[in-house]
Scaffold this motif. Sequence first.
Motif, short mmCIF file in Angstrom:
data_model
loop_
_atom_site.label_atom_id
_atom_site.label_comp_id
_atom_site.label_asym_id
_atom_site.label_seq_id
_atom_site.Cartn_x
_atom_site.Cartn_y
_atom_site.Cartn_z
N GLY A 205 1.95 -10.13 -14.45
CA GLY A 205 2.62 -9.27 -13.49
C GLY A 205 3.33 -10.01 -12.36
N TRP A 207 6.01 -12.57 -10.77
CA TRP A 207 7.27 -13.26 -11.02
C TRP A 207 7.08 -14.77 -10.86
CZ3 TRP A 207 11.03 -10.63 -13.20
CH2 TRP A 207 11.19 -9.28 -12.94
N ILE B 60 -1.10 -6.17 -11.24
CA ILE B 60 0.14 -6.54 -10.53
C ILE B 60 1.33 -5.90 -11.23
CG2 ILE B 60 1.60 -8.44 -9.75
CD1 ILE B 60 -0.89 -10.18 -9.68
N ILE B 61 2.11 -5.17 -10.48
CA ILE B 61 3.31 -4.54 -11.03
C ILE B 61 4.52 -5.28 -10.48
CG2 ILE B 61 4.64 -2.40 -11.16
CD1 ILE B 61 1.91 -0.99 -10.57
N PRO B 62 5.23 -6.00 -11.35
CA PRO B 62 6.41 -6.73 -10.85
C PRO B 62 7.51 -5.75 -10.43
CG PRO B 62 6.22 -6.95 -13.23
CD PRO B 62 5.02 -6.18 -12.79
N LEU B 63 8.04 -5.98 -9.26
CA LEU B 63 9.10 -5.11 -8.75
C LEU B 63 10.45 -5.78 -8.93
CD1 LEU B 63 7.49 -3.97 -5.37
CD2 LEU B 63 7.71 -2.61 -7.45
N LYS B 64 11.45 -4.97 -9.22
CA LYS B 64 12.82 -5.47 -9.29
C LYS B 64 13.60 -4.83 -8.16
CE LYS B 64 12.99 -4.05 -13.67
NZ LYS B 64 13.53 -3.82 -15.01
N ARG B 65 14.74 -5.43 -7.84
CA ARG B 65 15.55 -4.89 -6.75
C ARG B 65 16.89 -4.42 -7.29
NH1 ARG B 65 14.22 -6.79 -1.44
NH2 ARG B 65 12.08 -7.53 -1.48
N GLY B 67 20.00 -3.43 -4.96
CA GLY B 67 20.23 -3.33 -3.51
C GLY B 67 18.89 -3.55 -2.85
N ARG B 68 18.47 -2.61 -2.02
CA ARG B 68 17.13 -2.74 -1.44
C ARG B 68 16.15 -1.73 -2.03
NH1 ARG B 68 18.20 -3.70 4.90
NH2 ARG B 68 19.59 -5.46 4.66
N LEU B 175 7.92 -9.88 -0.36
CA LEU B 175 8.20 -11.31 -0.41
C LEU B 175 8.07 -11.84 -1.84
CD1 LEU B 175 8.86 -13.50 1.74
CD2 LEU B 175 6.45 -14.12 1.65
N ASN B 177 7.90 -9.72 -4.45
CA ASN B 177 8.39 -8.65 -5.32
C ASN B 177 7.33 -8.13 -6.26
OD1 ASN B 177 11.22 -8.31 -4.53
ND2 ASN B 177 11.35 -10.46 -5.09
N GLU B 178 6.23 -7.68 -5.69
CA GLU B 178 5.19 -7.09 -6.52
C GLU B 178 4.41 -6.03 -5.77
OE1 GLU B 178 3.25 -10.78 -7.51
OE2 GLU B 178 1.79 -10.58 -5.89
N ARG B 180 0.52 -4.72 -5.77
CA ARG B 180 -0.81 -5.10 -6.27
C ARG B 180 -1.73 -3.90 -6.09
NH1 ARG B 180 0.76 -9.80 -3.59
NH2 ARG B 180 -0.44 -9.32 -1.71
N GLU B 232 17.16 2.40 2.17
CA GLU B 232 17.56 0.99 2.14
C GLU B 232 17.65 0.38 3.54
OE1 GLU B 232 20.00 -0.48 -1.12
OE2 GLU B 232 20.56 1.59 -1.48
#
Lengths: 485, 335
Positions: A205, A207, B60-65, B67-68, B175, B177-178, B180, B232
């Motif tokens: 999970g 990056w 943990i869930i990875p976040l993508k962006r 824009g914001r 910071l 991008n996750e 938890r 945003e």
Amino acid sequence: MKKYWIILLLFSGISAGQNTINALFDPGKVCRIEDGQLIFTLNLRWGEKEKKELTGLFDLDSLLLAGVYRGETEITFRGENWKVKKTGSGMVELYKPLDGMADGGTGKPQLYDLMDQWMNFRGETAEEQEVYGVNRFRLVNAFVYAGNLAQFYLPGFEKANRVYLAGSFNNWNTAATPMRFTGKGWITDLRLAPGKYTYKYVVDGRWTIDPSNQLTERGGAGTPNSVVFCPNHVFRLKGFQNAGRVVVTGNFHQWNPRGIAMNQLGDRWELPVWFREGTYVYKFLVDNRWMADPENPGTREDASGNLNSFLEIGEPYLFSLSGFPDARKVVLTGSFNGWDRGELVMNHTGKGWELPYVVPAGNYAYKFIVDGRWMTDPSNPFTTGSGETQNSFIALGANHIFELRDYSTAQNVLVAGSFNNWDPQGYRMVRKEGRWIFPVYLKPGKHTYKFIVDGKWMLDPANDLYEENQYGTGNSVLWTGQDSR
Amino acid sequence: MKFKLHIVACTVILFTLTSFQISEEVVISLPGDEVYRARMGEAGSMALFPLTEPDTDPVIIPLKRAGRLFLFDAMVDGESGNIIFDSGSKSVVLNSTYFRNRSKSVKVNSSGITGDVDQVSEITVSSLAFQGLEYKNLTVHLAGLGHIETKKGVKIIGLAGFNLFRKHETVIDPLNNELRLYRLDADGNRITKTPDFIPDEQQKIGGSGNILFLKGTIGDKQMNFCFDTAAETNVISSHSGKQVLNTLTITRRTTLKGAGQSTAEVLFGKMNDFSIGNHKITGMETVITNLSALTETYDTHIDGILGGSFLEHGTVCVNFVKSRIGISFTKENQK
């Protein structure tokens, strides 16, 4: 005539100088809120450039500003009552009560749209347009590419439960490309066309940038992403075993003599490179000695008479026109070369005229100019526009065919959508084997479209996906390419 | 409702005064009222708990962006795509483009924008899954999210907020991008021994809803902010009073034109005097506009929204069992 131009240029020079002197325009110091008043502090010496900026940044209409600069003290404009007062030394304050905001009541969706606009204004989604790229891996087997098959290897992370590869090639999907554990690290293979890609690993999970890859660039999230190039050309130079340094340079590298270092592999020097589709000229530098590629017969002379090696990336498309044996000159012109009337002179063959030409994948309109007379391509049924603006149409690298079944008695069937700015004269479909078709090249991503059958707009009956539009009639939705799912 | 937004595109003016300027009128159709109703609908706002969870703790869930906006990958009944993490939404909302063929019912919201027929479409889906978590048989709302997809260029299948995460302690870490998710015992303590989140500022979560509010101050005035990860930038109400508005730097203004003569002025600028707890943050971007239409729907008065501009400054930890929200501010050397 020339004289007037010189005078104009002189004036514009003075004007530019004036702007420099007045470079006091700080957008952060123009507008403030004070005790319920919205106040703009304006310099009466500002010229048109600054006024345009004011209009752009603060939605101050040019007519309102004209009133201020004429010396008016009270201006009613679009229902708002503005006042102007002098504050000394060529400065004025333009102000009005802030309560104009109470009239509308901005709902949340509108706010999000605004934020999106303003975020995009700041250029956060800008994309670079490199024409070439070379990989820089610390570990040789961290990335291997052959025959359109890419292998990514992440050493270590023995205790991880799950590792995925996410990148521009799979729309950054964090669950689409699992890696398998080899005992010493994680590995995955995927089919990739030549190109530039950005990626990261997702380790349980989290990056994770590729530790073996020295190439990174800042991504949309503000953090670095790894960058990899899948090459479509290999520079090779045999021999020169005793050379200390061999580099390649060319128009893609602004002929920088430092060049791009090639790697010595036994009896030869090599460098795999990814090039964007197009035409390139280059030379090798062997211990600072210039030389053309001895194994490439394709050369071009530059303006100084130097012979450079010549390289075309991408498949050339053969434009051809049958007949016209007596024509003196046939020129190909189109949206791919800015409709230049003289650049692409076609070659006369026994049967007609032809020209191989490398153009990046895309949708293009074109015509032939036969001895000065413009004509569409008689062998191509696909056209765009109508009447005098009707041109032949070709989709190079076509990756989608719009298709509408039935409607056999229809006279005029078009497809219009986000890809052609919803041009109602847009792409004219052709009847073939019981259906109307139109092949196009669509960039990866989302597209919305409709068919226009004898003037009547309609959703694609064969596509379940549609979204609402401002007319309440819906638009069909289509996702294409690597970024689709 | 259709507003015409007159914007002069001056992309690089913020950075250089010598840039060439291109003017154009951008007409934005705003289909968003339906989205707004779907986000704020009471009908689908109950807390949802996953039936399946992975072995790991935290998840943990990875976040993508985009824009914001924060996005995460998910699969809903076989349809895969991105879900917007939207802490300002009471409910899970799915994009009607991909789910319109489900049998749906129409519910009337108990609270809503005055004067509107405040209906929201509801459907039931069998499965919502991401990163090993799976939620079964959910009742969710339906709305057209196509305009967000088009603007962001990514496939959006829905949006979801805290009603998915009430069982866990959730750390939003922009910071790295996750998200938890930590498992909790009945008292709200982490089950697996991991270093606890040490907040620089901690506040009590008021009420029982999925939307969180934070108290902050501007110009010594205490303000109530909605915490909204799908906004945003921050937003400040134009009714916040002189002592607040006088502290802002204004760098942009536009006028939204509605039906007839009505207009709504929107300003954009910087917050120079914002504090939360003992921590002062300067230079956060903010929109300033009339929020009165919005305030009614939160069941509480709000003075503004803390969104993307705020999240750039720290990590947020939410624990519904303990009714606590904590913030750990990013130190300069971490950025």
